[in-house]
Motif scaffolding. Sequence first.
Motif, PDB file in Angstrom:
ATOM      1  N   ALA A  58       0.797  -1.288  -0.051  1.00 25.20           N
ATOM      2  CA  ALA A  58       0.053   0.022  -0.246  1.00 25.20           C
ATOM      3  C   ALA A  58       0.788   1.279  -0.112  1.00 25.20           C
ATOM      4  CB  ALA A  58      -0.826   0.196   1.281  1.00 25.20           C
ATOM      5  N   VAL A  89      -4.052   4.870   1.464  1.00 25.92           N
ATOM      6  CA  VAL A  89      -3.430   5.016   0.354  1.00 25.92           C
ATOM      7  C   VAL A  89      -4.110   6.404  -0.500  1.00 25.92           C
ATOM      8  CG1 VAL A  89      -3.239   3.911  -2.016  1.00 25.92           C
ATOM      9  CG2 VAL A  89      -2.977   2.745  -0.018  1.00 25.92           C
ATOM     10  N   ILE A 169      -7.392   0.038  -6.684  1.00 24.22           N
ATOM     11  CA  ILE A 169      -7.158  -0.791  -5.192  1.00 24.22           C
ATOM     12  C   ILE A 169      -8.577  -1.402  -5.090  1.00 24.22           C
ATOM     13  CG2 ILE A 169      -6.642  -0.451  -3.093  1.00 24.22           C
ATOM     14  CD1 ILE A 169      -5.013   2.096  -3.847  1.00 24.22           C
TER      15      ILE A 169
END
Length: 190
Positions: A58, A89, A169
């Motif tokens: 991350a 993030v 993500i």
Amino acid sequence: TDLKKLLNIQESKASKAPQLEKNLKSELGNYFGILFEPSYRFDTFVAGANNQFAFSAAKAVADAPGTAYNPLFLYGNVGLGKTHLMQAVGNEIMQNFPDKVVIYLPATKLIEEIVTALRSNKMDAFHKKMATIDVLLIDDVQFLAGKDRTQEVLHDIFNDFHMRKKQIILSSDRPPKELSQIEPRLKSRF
């Protein structure tokens, strides 16, 4: 310009490009309706032996979005900090790369957005909206199970993001191979 029309952003002649960019990012955030939790940061995440790799990956994504670990797929049991890490993030990217548009969507919100666009015959507007995003975070992708049309749209979005080196993500409560009723071509990208 099309995005400004889509979001009804008024541009005055006196406005400056940085202010317009800030307004555009703000309006995108408002349009999607999901905000980042400011307390979800790397320095407030409890990293331990069982999540050290996820934490390091991350951090690598936050330092260089779209290059390493793209996509980044975070999985684990409920309550282990996936959303915290994912949003850390996003917060870090927004701080270090203020020009990037970062959007966080729970999978249920993504499904809602796609269904609304399909029903109102506004998929072009939806794809234009998605094209303005630089970093897309989708939480709880296990909820896409059995949503064939949504999975098809996500597959297209995923391919576009990956081709353009935009960061994706994803989080789930289980690893990709255990996600039942998710198309194999989408699971292979996870």
